[in-house]
Design a protein around this motif. Sequence first.
Motif, PDB file in Angstrom:
ATOM      1  N   TYR A  38      21.682  65.166  66.657  1.00  0.00           N
ATOM      2  CA  TYR A  38      21.282  66.463  66.103  1.00  0.00           C
ATOM      3  C   TYR A  38      22.488  67.200  65.522  1.00  0.00           C
ATOM      4  N   GLN A  39      23.587  67.219  66.290  1.00  0.00           N
ATOM      5  CA  GLN A  39      24.798  67.886  65.823  1.00  0.00           C
ATOM      6  C   GLN A  39      25.302  67.258  64.527  1.00  0.00           C
ATOM      7  N   SER A  40      25.364  65.930  64.520  1.00  0.00           N
ATOM      8  CA  SER A  40      25.884  65.228  63.343  1.00  0.00           C
ATOM      9  C   SER A  40      24.998  65.471  62.131  1.00  0.00           C
ATOM     10  N   ASN A  41      23.685  65.374  62.338  1.00  0.00           N
ATOM     11  CA  ASN A  41      22.745  65.535  61.233  1.00  0.00           C
ATOM     12  C   ASN A  41      22.823  66.942  60.642  1.00  0.00           C
ATOM     13  N   LEU A  42      22.835  67.949  61.515  1.00  0.00           N
ATOM     14  CA  LEU A  42      22.895  69.330  61.047  1.00  0.00           C
ATOM     15  C   LEU A  42      24.225  69.619  60.362  1.00  0.00           C
ATOM     16  N   THR A  43      25.320  69.116  60.945  1.00  0.00           N
ATOM     17  CA  THR A  43      26.640  69.334  60.354  1.00  0.00           C
ATOM     18  C   THR A  43      26.732  68.702  58.974  1.00  0.00           C
ATOM     19  N   LEU A  44      26.268  67.458  58.853  1.00  0.00           N
ATOM     20  CA  LEU A  44      26.350  66.757  57.566  1.00  0.00           C
ATOM     21  C   LEU A  44      25.474  67.418  56.504  1.00  0.00           C
ATOM     22  N   LYS A  45      24.283  67.867  56.912  1.00  0.00           N
ATOM     23  CA  LYS A  45      23.408  68.549  55.961  1.00  0.00           C
ATOM     24  C   LYS A  45      24.050  69.843  55.469  1.00  0.00           C
ATOM     25  N   THR A  46      24.632  70.590  56.410  1.00  0.00           N
ATOM     26  CA  THR A  46      25.279  71.854  56.049  1.00  0.00           C
ATOM     27  C   THR A  46      26.464  71.608  55.122  1.00  0.00           C
ATOM     28  N   VAL A  47      27.285  70.629  55.474  1.00  0.00           N
ATOM     29  CA  VAL A  47      28.457  70.309  54.662  1.00  0.00           C
ATOM     30  C   VAL A  47      28.040  69.827  53.279  1.00  0.00           C
ATOM     31  N   ASP A  48      26.982  69.012  53.228  1.00  0.00           N
ATOM     32  CA  ASP A  48      26.500  68.488  51.953  1.00  0.00           C
ATOM     33  C   ASP A  48      26.117  69.620  50.993  1.00  0.00           C
ATOM     34  N   LYS A  49      25.523  70.676  51.540  1.00  0.00           N
ATOM     35  CA  LYS A  49      25.140  71.818  50.702  1.00  0.00           C
ATOM     36  C   LYS A  49      26.324  72.718  50.366  1.00  0.00           C
ATOM     37  N   ALA A  50      27.278  72.801  51.294  1.00  0.00           N
ATOM     38  CA  ALA A  50      28.368  73.774  51.123  1.00  0.00           C
ATOM     39  C   ALA A  50      29.560  73.235  50.338  1.00  0.00           C
ATOM     40  N   LEU A  51      29.823  71.934  50.417  1.00  0.00           N
ATOM     41  CA  LEU A  51      31.038  71.380  49.818  1.00  0.00           C
ATOM     42  C   LEU A  51      31.188  71.657  48.318  1.00  0.00           C
ATOM     43  N   PRO A  52      30.092  71.585  47.525  1.00  0.00           N
ATOM     44  CA  PRO A  52      30.270  71.864  46.089  1.00  0.00           C
ATOM     45  C   PRO A  52      30.880  73.226  45.796  1.00  0.00           C
ATOM     46  N   PHE A  53      30.683  74.190  46.722  1.00  0.00           N
ATOM     47  CA  PHE A  53      31.212  75.542  46.500  1.00  0.00           C
ATOM     48  C   PHE A  53      32.661  75.678  46.970  1.00  0.00           C
ATOM     49  N   LEU A  54      33.205  74.605  47.581  1.00  0.00           N
ATOM     50  CA  LEU A  54      34.595  74.648  48.050  1.00  0.00           C
ATOM     51  C   LEU A  54      35.543  73.928  47.104  1.00  0.00           C
TER      52      LEU A  54
ATOM     53  N   SER B  24      38.007  81.000  45.401  1.00  0.00           N
ATOM     54  CA  SER B  24      37.040  81.007  44.302  1.00  0.00           C
ATOM     55  C   SER B  24      35.893  81.976  44.590  1.00  0.00           C
ATOM     56  N   ASP B  25      35.180  82.330  43.547  1.00  0.00           N
ATOM     57  CA  ASP B  25      34.032  83.229  43.703  1.00  0.00           C
ATOM     58  C   ASP B  25      32.883  82.565  44.445  1.00  0.00           C
ATOM     59  N   ASN B  26      32.880  81.227  44.481  1.00  0.00           N
ATOM     60  CA  ASN B  26      31.773  80.492  45.104  1.00  0.00           C
ATOM     61  C   ASN B  26      31.869  80.410  46.623  1.00  0.00           C
ATOM     62  N   VAL B  27      32.983  80.879  47.196  1.00  0.00           N
ATOM     63  CA  VAL B  27      33.138  80.728  48.645  1.00  0.00           C
ATOM     64  C   VAL B  27      32.081  81.526  49.412  1.00  0.00           C
ATOM     65  N   LYS B  28      31.560  82.602  48.807  1.00  0.00           N
ATOM     66  CA  LYS B  28      30.474  83.371  49.418  1.00  0.00           C
ATOM     67  C   LYS B  28      29.264  82.481  49.666  1.00  0.00           C
ATOM     68  N   LYS B  29      29.027  81.526  48.756  1.00  0.00           N
ATOM     69  CA  LYS B  29      27.906  80.608  48.901  1.00  0.00           C
ATOM     70  C   LYS B  29      28.061  79.732  50.149  1.00  0.00           C
ATOM     71  N   VAL B  30      29.299  79.427  50.502  1.00  0.00           N
ATOM     72  CA  VAL B  30      29.550  78.601  51.681  1.00  0.00           C
ATOM     73  C   VAL B  30      29.050  79.295  52.939  1.00  0.00           C
ATOM     74  N   SER B  31      29.393  80.588  53.094  1.00  0.00           N
ATOM     75  CA  SER B  31      28.941  81.329  54.267  1.00  0.00           C
ATOM     76  C   SER B  31      27.427  81.466  54.283  1.00  0.00           C
ATOM     77  N   GLU B  32      26.818  81.592  53.108  1.00  0.00           N
ATOM     78  CA  GLU B  32      25.360  81.709  53.032  1.00  0.00           C
ATOM     79  C   GLU B  32      24.678  80.413  53.470  1.00  0.00           C
ATOM     80  N   VAL B  33      25.245  79.288  53.060  1.00  0.00           N
ATOM     81  CA  VAL B  33      24.676  77.989  53.458  1.00  0.00           C
ATOM     82  C   VAL B  33      24.753  77.814  54.967  1.00  0.00           C
ATOM     83  N   ILE B  34      25.902  78.119  55.556  1.00  0.00           N
ATOM     84  CA  ILE B  34      26.064  77.980  57.007  1.00  0.00           C
ATOM     85  C   ILE B  34      25.081  78.886  57.738  1.00  0.00           C
ATOM     86  N   TYR B  35      24.923  80.112  57.249  1.00  0.00           N
ATOM     87  CA  TYR B  35      24.010  81.074  57.876  1.00  0.00           C
ATOM     88  C   TYR B  35      22.566  80.575  57.829  1.00  0.00           C
TER      89      TYR B  35
END
Length: 558
Positions: free
Chosen positions: A204-220, A226-237
Motif C-alpha cells: 500500500y505504501q509503495s503503491n501510494l508513494t509511486l502514484k503520488t510521485v508519478d503525478k508530482a514529478l513533472p512539476f519538479l 519554479s512556478d509549478n512547485v505549487k502543483k506538487v503540494s496539491e498532488v500530495i494533498y
Amino acid sequence: MELDLITLLGNKLGILFIFAFVLSRLKPFRSLVAKKNINLSDKILLSIVFGIFGIVGTYFSFEYYGGLINTRIIGVATGGLIGGPFVGLLSGVIAGVHRGLIKSGEFTGLACAVSTIFEGLMAGVMGVFIRNRNNKWVYAALTGTIAELMRKVSVLLISKPFEKALEFVSNVWLPMIIINSVGLALLFMIIENIFKEQEKMIAYQSNLTLKTVDKALPFLKNGLCSDNVKKVSEVIYEMTEFDIVRIMESGVLVAHTGFGIKDEIKEELTNIAYVTESGKPLVVDVYIDIKNEKKTPYTLLMLPLKENGKVIGILELYKKLSRSMSSVDLEIGNGLAKLFSTQLTLTKLENDSKLLEQSELKILQAQINPHFLFNSLTVIGSLCRIDVEKSRNLIIHLSDFYRRSLNLRKDMVDLQTEINHVKSYVYIEMARFEEKLKVIYDVPENLNCFLPPLTLQPIVENAIKHGILPKKNGGIVKVFGHKNSNVVNLEISDDGVGIDKNKLDDLLYGDLNTGDSVGFKNVDMRLKGIFGEEYGLQVFSEKDKGTTVSLSIPVAEE
C-alpha cells in the motif's frame, strides 16, 4: 479418558492463544517477526521470546500420572519454524532447562527437558525446509506431531520404571498430539498473518508513494524555484491523508496546500535549522492558530529535500493530532522525500549537462580563427575585379559558414545540414589554395542520422590545416559515409603528411583547453556523452601517408 484430556488441554490452549494474540499485537514483536533477514541479536531476542512462550505453556499445564500434560512445544516449535535451527535450539534450551528445574511432574521431568531441546532443533531444521513453501500451517501441524512423538520416545527411554512410562505414554500420546499439532498450526496461522499484514502495508505504501510521485514529478522538472512547485503540494494533498502540505526552499515558503493561509503558520527556526543541517527527518507536535478556528494541535513531519546530497528544501506534512501520524504516513512521507530528492538531483545534473554542452559549443565557436575570416576577405577582395561571380559565391559561403557557426541553438542537426556546413568551409579554403586542395564527398543523401552541430567541420579543418597544406604538392580530403546495420559510419581521410605518435596522443588525450586538441577532444567528448562510450572518435595515422578519422552515429528511426 482421552476426551477428558483433550478438553482440559483445549482450555489451556485457549489461555495460551490469548497470550499469543496479545503478543502479536505488540509493534516490537511484529517488527521482529516480520524481518526477512535477521542478525544474531535478533535471533537471540526471538529465542528468548519463544523460550518464554514455551515456559508459559509449561505453567498452563496439569499433572497427570506423575507427568505434566502441557503445550510447551507450541512456543518452542514456532520459534524454530520462524527463526531456523539456532532459534529453535536456543528456545528449546530455555524452555527445556526450566522444565527440568521445576518440581511438578518429576517423573517425566528429565525426559521432557532433554526432548524439548531436540524438538526445538528439529523444528528449526523444518523451518529451513519450508521457508519458501506455501501452506506452512500444514508443516507446522506435522512438526507438532513429530515433536510429540519425540517426547514420548524420550519418556520411554529415560523415565523409570519403564512399565509406568509405557502406561503414561499410552494414555496421553493421542490427546497431546491432537492438541499440540492443531494448536501449533493455528498459532502459525497467526504468525503468518503478521507477515501478510506487513506485506500488504508495504504494498500500500509503495503503491501510494509511486502514484503520488508519478503525478508530482513533472512539476519538479525545473526545481523548487519554479512556478509549478505549487502543483506538487496539491498532488500530495489530494493523494494522501495529510491535512496540510507545505514546501520550503532555503527557508522560504514556496508552496502551501490545505487548511489555513500560508502566512498564518510560522515554523520554528530551530526545527528548520535541525533538518537543514542534519539532513534527517523530524517529527514534532505543533499548535496552529488559524482564523475562525481554535488553536489546533497538529503533528508535523519535516523531511529534507536534497540535491546532490545537499539539503535545499523541506517538505512539511501536517496531520491533526486527533487523527495521529501513523507509521504508514511516516513511510509515505519518507518515500516521497527520497524520490523527490532523486528527481531534484537528476534535474540539476541535466541542467549542468546542458550548461556544459553550451560552454563546449562556445569553445568551438571561439576556436573559429579570425585569420580565416581575414584571409577569406582578402581572397574575395582580389577576386572582385577578375571574377565577380566567384567572389559573390565566396561571400555567400562565408556568410553561411559564420551564420551556422555563431548561431548554434539546436542540440542536434541532421547529417546533410552538417555536410553543408563543411562544404561552405571547404569552398572558401579551395578558393584560397586552388589546385593544392581537393575535397571529395561520398555521403548518400538518404543516410538518416542526427549528430551534434560542429562535429565534422573541425575534423575536416584539421585534415586541411595539418595534413594537406604542409605537403608541398597538396592533397586530397575524402568525406565518406555509409550505413552499416543500425549505425551510420563516417570517415574523413586525407593523404597528407600524417601525425606523429606523440602529437596523435595529445590530439585525443591532451588538455582540452590547449593546442589543436580542443576541437578533436571536444567532439570526442560530446559524441560519447550523447551516444555512449563506444561512439567516440577513432584516429588512424601514418607518417607521410595520411590520416583517417572515423566515427559512428546511430541511425535515426524517424
